[in-house]
Each structure stands twice: as C-alpha cells, then as structure tokens.
Motif scaffolding. Sequence first.
Motif, short mmCIF file in Angstrom:
data_model
loop_
_atom_site.label_atom_id
_atom_site.label_comp_id
_atom_site.label_asym_id
_atom_site.label_seq_id
_atom_site.Cartn_x
_atom_site.Cartn_y
_atom_site.Cartn_z
N GLU B 249 0.83 -1.20 0.00
CA GLU B 249 0.00 0.00 0.00
C GLU B 249 0.87 1.25 0.00
O GLU B 249 0.61 2.20 -0.74
CB GLU B 249 -0.88 0.03 1.26
CG GLU B 249 -2.02 -0.95 1.27
CD GLU B 249 -3.06 -0.61 0.22
OE1 GLU B 249 -3.42 -1.51 -0.55
OE2 GLU B 249 -3.50 0.55 0.16
N ALA B 250 1.92 1.23 0.86
CA ALA B 250 2.76 2.42 1.00
C ALA B 250 3.53 2.73 -0.26
O ALA B 250 3.86 3.88 -0.54
CB ALA B 250 3.72 2.22 2.17
N LEU B 251 3.83 1.68 -1.04
CA LEU B 251 4.68 1.89 -2.22
C LEU B 251 3.86 2.19 -3.47
O LEU B 251 4.42 2.38 -4.55
CB LEU B 251 5.55 0.65 -2.44
CG LEU B 251 6.65 0.48 -1.39
CD1 LEU B 251 7.22 -0.93 -1.41
CD2 LEU B 251 7.77 1.49 -1.64
N LYS B 252 2.53 2.23 -3.32
CA LYS B 252 1.70 2.53 -4.48
C LYS B 252 1.78 4.01 -4.80
O LYS B 252 2.07 4.83 -3.94
CB LYS B 252 0.23 2.17 -4.18
CG LYS B 252 -0.09 0.70 -4.25
CD LYS B 252 -1.61 0.50 -4.44
CE LYS B 252 -1.90 -0.94 -4.80
NZ LYS B 252 -2.33 -1.75 -3.66
N ASN B 253 1.44 4.33 -6.04
CA ASN B 253 1.41 5.74 -6.42
C ASN B 253 0.18 6.43 -5.90
O ASN B 253 -0.88 5.83 -5.76
CB ASN B 253 1.40 5.86 -7.95
CG ASN B 253 2.81 5.88 -8.48
OD1 ASN B 253 3.72 6.37 -7.83
ND2 ASN B 253 3.00 5.32 -9.66
N GLY B 254 0.31 7.71 -5.61
CA GLY B 254 -0.87 8.50 -5.30
C GLY B 254 -1.51 8.23 -3.96
O GLY B 254 -2.65 8.61 -3.72
#
Lengths: 315, 314
Positions: B249-254
């Motif tokens: 989740e943390a490494l997703k964009n936006g």
Amino acid sequence: MATLITPSHFSAIEDAEALQKAFKGWGTDEKAVIRILGYRNAVQRKQIREAYENVFQEDVVKRLESELSGDFEKAVYRWILDPADRDAVLANVAIRKSECDFKVLIELSCVLSPEELLAVKRAYQNRYKRSLEEDVASHTAGDLRKLLVALVSAYRYNGEEINARLANSEADILHEAIKDKAYNSDEVIRILTTRSKAQLNATFNRYREDHKLSITKNLLGESAASDFQKALHTTIRCISDPHKYYAKVLRDGIKRIGTDEDDLTRVIVTRAEKDLKDIKDIYYKKNSVSLDDAVAKEISGDYKAFLLALLGKQD
Amino acid sequence: MALTDEIQTLTKAFTGLGVDERSLVTILGKWKPEERQSFRKGNPNFFKEDERHFERCHEDYVKRLEQEFMRFKKAIVLWTMHPWERDARMAKKAIKKGPEAYAVLVEIACSRSSEELLGARRAYHSLFEHSIEEDTSRYIKGSERKLLVALVSAYRYEGSKVEEDHAKSEAKALANAIKNSDKKKLLEDDEVVRILATRSKPHIQAVYKQYKQISDKNLDEDLEVALILKETVQCLCSPEKYYTKVLDEALKNGTNQKIRKALTRVIVTQADADMKNIREEFQTKYGVALSKKIEDTACGSYKDFLVNLVARGN
C-alpha cells in the motif's frame, strides 16, 4: 517492618545436613525443621535448597512435601519457595477454587510493587506454561473478570508525581458511580486498574475531603454487597492501606480456624519478611490482643510453632 | 544534459519518497535564475501562474517537499533510537491521533515479543510518566477501547505448549461470535477480546488452524467486519503477511501521507526482526523483490538507507 528473625551465623550446608538428619528414620523431627526454616530469609532458604540438592542430589521441597502433612506442610511448602514462585502458586490455587478467591489476586496485584508483580507473572509462566492473565480470564466471567484481568495485567507507573486536578475529577467520577450504584462502569475500572498508586491515593484523599466519608465506607453501604463490590472494596483497601487490610484478613482468618487456614497461612508467610510487624501493631490496636496470642490460643501443634516462629518468637 | 532532461530529472528528484539529493545538488547547484524559472513554468503540478505575474508555489508544494526531505531524517532518528523508546513514542502518537492510527498500536502490541512489549511499557513510564494502559484507556473512547487496552497490557506466555482442546473450544467460541455478530458486535464480545488478548501466540495459531477445520474459512478474513480484529489476528499469526500488505500500500502511487509513512515505520521496526520473512512473502505475493520496488519508488539517501535495511537477515 519484618517479624522474621535470622541468626548471625549462617551456613547453608550445615542447615541442609541438619534437615537431612531431621528426615532420617521413622517420622520427622518437625521441631528441627521449624528451628531451621522458621528463621531463614529468602536468600538463605534458596541457598539451603541449592546446598541440599548439591549434597544429597534431592529436591528438599519434594522431601518436605512427603515428610510433613496438614496445615504445617502447606505452610512450610509455601514458605520455602522463592517469594515470586510462592505468589504464583497462591494465585493458581486461588484461581482454581470452585469460587475464585479473588482477594488473593487483588492482594497480589495491588500490594506488590509493579516489578514484584512482574516477577510473579514470570514465575507463573515458568511453572504453569500459561500466563497468569489467561488463567484469570478463563476462570472468571463478567464484571469480576473485567476487574481482575485488568488488575493482573497492569504495569503501573511507579513514580510519586500526582496531578491534583486529575485527582479531583476522578474522585468525582468515582463518587458519581457509587452514588448511582454503577460500580461496574468502565470509568471505575479504568481508574482503579491503570492509575499509579500515588495518583490513586491522592484521589482517595480528595474523595474523603470532598465527601466527608472515605470511599471504602461509601462503597459498602448498608445493603448486602455483591462479590464485585467486595472486590472493588478490597482493591481500594489494598492500595490505600494494606496493613489495615491484612490485619482484617488475619482477624477473619482466625475466626475461621478449624475450617480454612489458607488466609492465615498466606498472610503470615507472605508478609513475615516484609511488614508483618506493622500488621501486628494494627491487629493489636483493633483487637486488644496480640496476633501471637490469638494464634497460640486457636491453633496447636507444629503448625502453631511454625507460625509463631515466623511471627518473631525467639528460638 | 539538455535543460528539458534536467527539468525532468529534477521533477523526479522531488516526486518519489524521499529526495534525490545528488541530482538536486548537481542540477540546482548550477542553474541560473532563468533555468530555475523554466523549471517553475514547466511544472504545473508544483507551481501555478499567479495573477500578479509570478510562478507561485501550490499550497502543498512546500509542505510536500518538507515531508519528503524529512523522510530520511525521521528514518535515521527512528533507527538510532532504542527499540523500546521507538515503540513507546509511536504508541503515544497513535493514542493521540485516534482511529486512523490504531493499527500502529495493534502492530506494537501484537507483533513484538512479550519482552519487547514490556520494554516499550517501561520506556513509556520513563518518557511520559504514565503507563501505556493508563493513556490508552483514558484517551481512546470508541468500541476499539476494550480490545486495545487489553492488547497493550498483555504479557503473553512465550513457550510452545498449547492445549489443543482449549484451542478447539475457543475456535468454536469465535465461530459462534462471528455467526452472531449482527446481534452482538464482535468488539463488545468479552470472549473474543479474552482469547485474542490473553492467549499465547502459538495458542492463537492453533485456534486459527482449528477454525479452518471447523468452518473451512480463515479466521482473520471472517473477522473483517471489525478491521482491527483482522489486523490483530494477522499480527499475532502471520505478521509477515500483514506487513507485506502494508508495504505494498505504502509503495503505491498517489497514496496519502499517512499510508506512505508506514514504509519507514515497517522497515525500521522490522529490519532486525522479521525482514527475511517479509522479503520472501513480498516476492511470493507480488512477484517482485521488495528492494526493487523501493528502488523504483523512493529516491536519494532515503532509498539507499531503506534498501540497506531490507537486505538484512541474509
């Protein structure tokens, strides 16, 4: 102050050998057991256990269990254990009674310091391969469970700082709850089971100032109190005045002699090295008879001799 | 490099997690005022044309930039702290923040060992002159209170001994509670809280297995109606699965700042703990190495530091 007397000269090996001699042959020399163990502190008793193991390759605790009997055996067994281990055993006994003897758990969690309680919890895990909290939780229910689990889980802040404003507002919360007979409110349990002892005593004092009656007197009222009310009452007394509390337990315990000596044994064995002298003083003030005399009058035999030794009777 | 390339590089230097310090130094260090103006004009994400004829920062440009610069600093401060102090400070922040931060309390209370949690409670005493359970019960008001107070107060048995019949009966009790959760909320159920907050981790893992046997479902998924219960069971039974999800989740964009913050928290707190398992789980679940994902998403010293921590436990 403690009542326990210990000699100036001490040799664990001599004591171990003397105990072995007391076990030899038919029967046991109980007087010798009392003469030794009744006058040794926790450190010395531990060294005696180790010396006995080293010299005789036997666990002296198990040996005592088989050589002695009755209330005398129970008392000596509890006495010879390490204090934290002993409290763990007492807690387990209390939990497994058909009606959980909650006052033992409350004593443990409210009279002991946070570090002492932690040591008991470690000893409990070591001995029973479960945590004290999970056993208390699975053997109790409802409000009593809420209170007891929170009490044994607590790791209270042990500083002396108090917040007077908080003492005021929380004394009010407690007063409202008692007035409305909402003893099991989350707020009552939160305050009693999480606040530091210093903060709680400030709160109880504030309560007495504001309402002219101590919180404990207010709590029990006239009508018959439920177990939960009694538990709250015990909690407050153990935190605010443990000596007076123990003196009462002893008084009730002595009245119950012939039926149940557990309380008497427990208080004397667990407090002899701590503050039994202070408890005796209060006992005398309240009952006009010394605890030693009361014990001597109501009990007999080796059990009596052992308790009197712990109470400070000169050898 | 041509100016357009430089502008692109510089934009990238500000856009990831952390900042690419080297690019900032080499590019910005030599740019004259006209070049910096080109950068502003060419970046409508960061700057907008003001009516009084200058390229003005977007409101959150400065804030975002500060957050990204701070990321490395926060990671270092967190990493150099004693783990007990780290957990105590995170707990305190979470208690003050409220429901959005309860997962942090669950992480601390459930994925640490009994002695680590005890240490955090000690540090809490030193830092805040109150106990963690005192503050948790005082400031947390909602339905999660009972569970959270019980979780932070736990001192679980750490041995491997499990009583299977207890595990079986407790799996049944949980199944019942879940079945009746429309009549009685799971978080209000004393048995649910008792089992999850007092039993040892091996015991709860046994309960998980028994639950699967009787219902053919996964306990954590069935507890989803109260998300915090699902997180509790995951942290107790399979922390690497829980942490992998949080990292993804943390490494997703936006995503928002709150979710991005988890990257530092998870990597720093798990680097010496479960990192090997987390790496393996991440690779299995998402088919890409965690370090590669971080290389693609973060930049600068922050990125280098995280990649370093992730490589531990080899």
